[in-house]
Write a protein that holds these residues in place. Structure first.
Motif, PDB file in Angstrom:
ATOM      1  N   SER A 231     -10.881  -0.265  14.729  1.00 47.61           N
ATOM      2  CA  SER A 231     -12.160   0.460  14.033  1.00 47.61           C
ATOM      3  C   SER A 231     -11.935   1.902  14.031  1.00 47.61           C
ATOM      4  CB  SER A 231     -13.437   0.145  14.579  1.00 47.61           C
ATOM      5  OG  SER A 231     -13.886  -1.261  14.493  1.00 47.61           O
ATOM      6  N   LEU A 232     -10.589   2.559  14.735  1.00 42.78           N
ATOM      7  CA  LEU A 232     -10.441   3.707  14.481  1.00 42.78           C
ATOM      8  C   LEU A 232      -9.415   3.866  13.684  1.00 42.78           C
ATOM      9  CD1 LEU A 232     -11.739   3.611  17.562  1.00 42.78           C
ATOM     10  CD2 LEU A 232     -10.438   5.623  18.124  1.00 42.78           C
ATOM     11  N   ALA A 233      -8.935   5.329  13.137  1.00 44.71           N
ATOM     12  CA  ALA A 233      -8.357   5.571  12.094  1.00 44.71           C
ATOM     13  C   ALA A 233      -6.644   4.983  12.443  1.00 44.71           C
ATOM     14  CB  ALA A 233      -8.242   7.180  11.736  1.00 44.71           C
ATOM     15  N   GLY A 234      -6.088   4.575  11.387  1.00 46.26           N
ATOM     16  CA  GLY A 234      -4.818   3.920  11.537  1.00 46.26           C
ATOM     17  C   GLY A 234      -3.796   5.101  11.866  1.00 46.26           C
ATOM     18  N   GLU A 235      -2.491   4.750  11.960  1.00 43.60           N
ATOM     19  CA  GLU A 235      -1.604   5.530  12.249  1.00 43.60           C
ATOM     20  C   GLU A 235      -0.417   5.354  11.117  1.00 43.60           C
ATOM     21  OE1 GLU A 235       1.505   7.340  15.752  1.00 43.60           O
ATOM     22  OE2 GLU A 235       0.738   5.105  15.893  1.00 43.60           O
ATOM     23  N   ARG A 236      -0.052   6.256  10.216  1.00 40.93           N
ATOM     24  CA  ARG A 236       1.078   5.814   9.126  1.00 40.93           C
ATOM     25  C   ARG A 236       2.483   5.979   9.742  1.00 40.93           C
ATOM     26  NH1 ARG A 236       0.129   8.040   3.130  1.00 40.93           N
ATOM     27  NH2 ARG A 236       2.019   6.673   2.276  1.00 40.93           N
ATOM     28  N   GLN A 237       3.230   4.974   9.280  1.00 44.30           N
ATOM     29  CA  GLN A 237       4.561   4.833  10.084  1.00 44.30           C
ATOM     30  C   GLN A 237       5.658   4.848   8.939  1.00 44.30           C
ATOM     31  OE1 GLN A 237       4.985   3.916  13.998  1.00 44.30           O
ATOM     32  NE2 GLN A 237       3.530   5.436  13.153  1.00 44.30           N
ATOM     33  N   GLN A 238       6.715   5.405   9.166  1.00 45.95           N
ATOM     34  CA  GLN A 238       8.009   5.245   8.356  1.00 45.95           C
ATOM     35  C   GLN A 238       8.688   4.051   8.540  1.00 45.95           C
ATOM     36  OE1 GLN A 238       9.138   7.328   5.920  1.00 45.95           O
ATOM     37  NE2 GLN A 238       7.240   8.129   6.463  1.00 45.95           N
ATOM     38  N   ALA A 239       8.508   3.014   9.853  1.00 50.95           N
ATOM     39  CA  ALA A 239       8.969   1.782   9.776  1.00 50.95           C
ATOM     40  C   ALA A 239       7.973   1.178  10.656  1.00 50.95           C
ATOM     41  CB  ALA A 239      10.349   1.547  10.352  1.00 50.95           C
ATOM     42  N   ILE A 240       7.744  -0.221  10.924  1.00 51.54           N
ATOM     43  CA  ILE A 240       6.808  -0.989  11.737  1.00 51.54           C
ATOM     44  C   ILE A 240       7.838  -2.073  12.293  1.00 51.54           C
ATOM     45  CG2 ILE A 240       4.985  -0.510  10.931  1.00 51.54           C
ATOM     46  CD1 ILE A 240       4.472  -3.117   9.520  1.00 51.54           C
TER      47      ILE A 240
ATOM     48  N   ARG B 187      -9.552   2.228   3.150  1.00 54.17           N
ATOM     49  CA  ARG B 187     -10.622   1.667   3.318  1.00 54.17           C
ATOM     50  C   ARG B 187     -10.467   0.071   3.806  1.00 54.17           C
ATOM     51  NH1 ARG B 187     -14.971   3.707   1.057  1.00 54.17           N
ATOM     52  NH2 ARG B 187     -14.921   5.163  -1.007  1.00 54.17           N
ATOM     53  N   PHE B 188      -9.294  -0.272   3.516  1.00 56.29           N
ATOM     54  CA  PHE B 188      -9.084  -1.676   3.586  1.00 56.29           C
ATOM     55  C   PHE B 188      -7.820  -2.078   4.880  1.00 56.29           C
ATOM     56  CE2 PHE B 188      -9.404  -0.599  -0.810  1.00 56.29           C
ATOM     57  CZ  PHE B 188     -10.623  -1.077  -0.993  1.00 56.29           C
ATOM     58  N   ARG B 189      -7.386  -0.868   5.529  1.00 55.27           N
ATOM     59  CA  ARG B 189      -6.524  -1.265   6.829  1.00 55.27           C
ATOM     60  C   ARG B 189      -5.415  -2.348   6.655  1.00 55.27           C
ATOM     61  NH1 ARG B 189      -9.344   1.389  10.760  1.00 55.27           N
ATOM     62  NH2 ARG B 189      -8.660   0.352  12.530  1.00 55.27           N
ATOM     63  N   PRO B 190      -4.486  -2.042   5.516  1.00 50.05           N
ATOM     64  CA  PRO B 190      -3.371  -2.730   5.503  1.00 50.05           C
ATOM     65  C   PRO B 190      -2.491  -2.316   6.375  1.00 50.05           C
ATOM     66  CG  PRO B 190      -3.431  -1.407   4.060  1.00 50.05           C
ATOM     67  CD  PRO B 190      -4.468  -0.911   4.544  1.00 50.05           C
ATOM     68  N   ASN B 191      -1.615  -3.321   6.876  1.00 46.10           N
ATOM     69  CA  ASN B 191      -0.201  -2.959   7.632  1.00 46.10           C
ATOM     70  C   ASN B 191       0.803  -2.507   6.668  1.00 46.10           C
ATOM     71  OD1 ASN B 191      -1.400  -5.774   9.301  1.00 46.10           O
ATOM     72  ND2 ASN B 191      -0.950  -3.658  10.462  1.00 46.10           N
ATOM     73  N   ILE B 192       0.942  -3.421   5.387  1.00 43.86           N
ATOM     74  CA  ILE B 192       1.931  -2.958   4.455  1.00 43.86           C
ATOM     75  C   ILE B 192       1.317  -2.874   3.061  1.00 43.86           C
ATOM     76  CG2 ILE B 192       4.098  -3.987   3.356  1.00 43.86           C
ATOM     77  CD1 ILE B 192       4.539  -5.485   5.860  1.00 43.86           C
ATOM     78  N   VAL B 193       1.551  -1.709   2.563  1.00 45.99           N
ATOM     79  CA  VAL B 193       1.440  -1.444   0.999  1.00 45.99           C
ATOM     80  C   VAL B 193       2.501  -1.473   0.124  1.00 45.99           C
ATOM     81  CG1 VAL B 193       0.077  -0.142  -0.588  1.00 45.99           C
ATOM     82  CG2 VAL B 193      -0.551  -0.169   1.672  1.00 45.99           C
ATOM     83  N   VAL B 194       2.584  -2.400  -0.833  1.00 50.70           N
ATOM     84  CA  VAL B 194       3.754  -2.576  -1.871  1.00 50.70           C
ATOM     85  C   VAL B 194       3.354  -2.141  -3.215  1.00 50.70           C
ATOM     86  CG1 VAL B 194       5.424  -4.102  -2.831  1.00 50.70           C
ATOM     87  CG2 VAL B 194       4.634  -4.579  -0.534  1.00 50.70           C
TER      88      VAL B 194
END
Length: 247
Positions: free
Chosen positions: A18-27, A156-163
């Motif tokens: 529920s808290l803000a996500g962390e954007r990454q260069q790799a997962i 808004r949608f909390r994805p892991n991967i956006v393509v």
């Protein structure tokens, strides 16, 4: 050889639910989870209620609380205009409680998720999450077309991967791929089910406002769904720029 549909433009993990996500260069994607994803939760200490921004207004500020994992894997949080603080911990709990206006506490779901020496209570996980949530820019573009006054921000949608892929007129393409297999770089996935959206999608965050019409548009035009959940057939790391192919 299968045609390339698009390339990864955003990667996210969510250290605390529920808290803000962390954007990454790799997962790093394991069989059942993204490394560092949803390790902690937030509760109201008066009743041990876990944060539910989708259901109660008192939690609506929670997605503005930033999160990150240190190189050693320790959680740090920051309320708006506040400093980064180690969590779980008394200082971070005080800052979050002051920001929300009631007593709240960060707690781990599993003992191994937290720092050595943590002896506090654990949280029961609210649901069993899918390993991967995938979203395409084609679907974001379709939502923007249906609701041009809204902000179709991936957060808004909390994805892991956006393509990133070309828009397909009248289509939320990944919703139509249920049961298909995908390759994203070396990662192999099966698209298992559509992601049914909830009230979290309407909540404002930094850069966009509260917007109930976002959810209404998805209810009317895509049976409440947006993006897809995926199971993992072959674990791998994924980097920005990795290409996506339907198998």
């Amino acid at each position: 050889m299968q045609a390339i549909l698009g390339a990864v433009t955003e990667l996210w993990r969510y250290p605390a639910s529920s808290l803000a996500g962390e954007r990454q260069q790799a997962i790093s994607v394991a069989r059942h989870t993204v490394e560092g994803d949803r390790l902690f939760g937030l509760i109201d200490t008066s009743n041990n209620e876990i944060a539910r921004p989708d259901r109660e207004v008192k939690w609506h500020k929670v997605p503005r609380i930033r999160t990150r994992l240190s190189p050693a894997g320790a959680l740090e949080v920051a309320v708006p205009d506040g400093d980064w603080l180690a969590a779980p911990g008394a200082d971070s709990d005080r800052a979050i409680s002051a920001y929300l206006g009631f007593a709240a506490s960060i707690r781990p779901f599993r003992r191994e998720n937290t720092t050595p020496g943590y002896a506090g209570p654990l949280l029961a996980e609210r649901y069993v999450k899918a390993p991967i949530h995938l979203l395409t820019t084609a679907s974001l573009a379709q939502l923007k077309l249906l609701h041009p006054d809204g902000t179709a921000d991936p957060r808004r949608f909390r994805p892991n991967i956006v393509v990133d892929m070309p828009k397909i007129e009248g289509s939320f393409p990944e919703t139509e791929w249920i049961g298909r297999k995908l390759a994203i770089g070396d990662l192999l996935l099966t698209i298992s089910e559509p992601c049914r959206r909830c009230g979290f999608t309407i909540i404002g965050q930094d850069g966009f406002d509260h917007d109930p019409a976002i959810l209404r548009s998805l209810v009317r035009h895509n049976a409440h769904n947006f993006g897809v959940y995926c199971t993992v057939d072959r674990p791998a790391s994924v980097e920005i720029g990795a290409t996506m192919r339907l198998l």
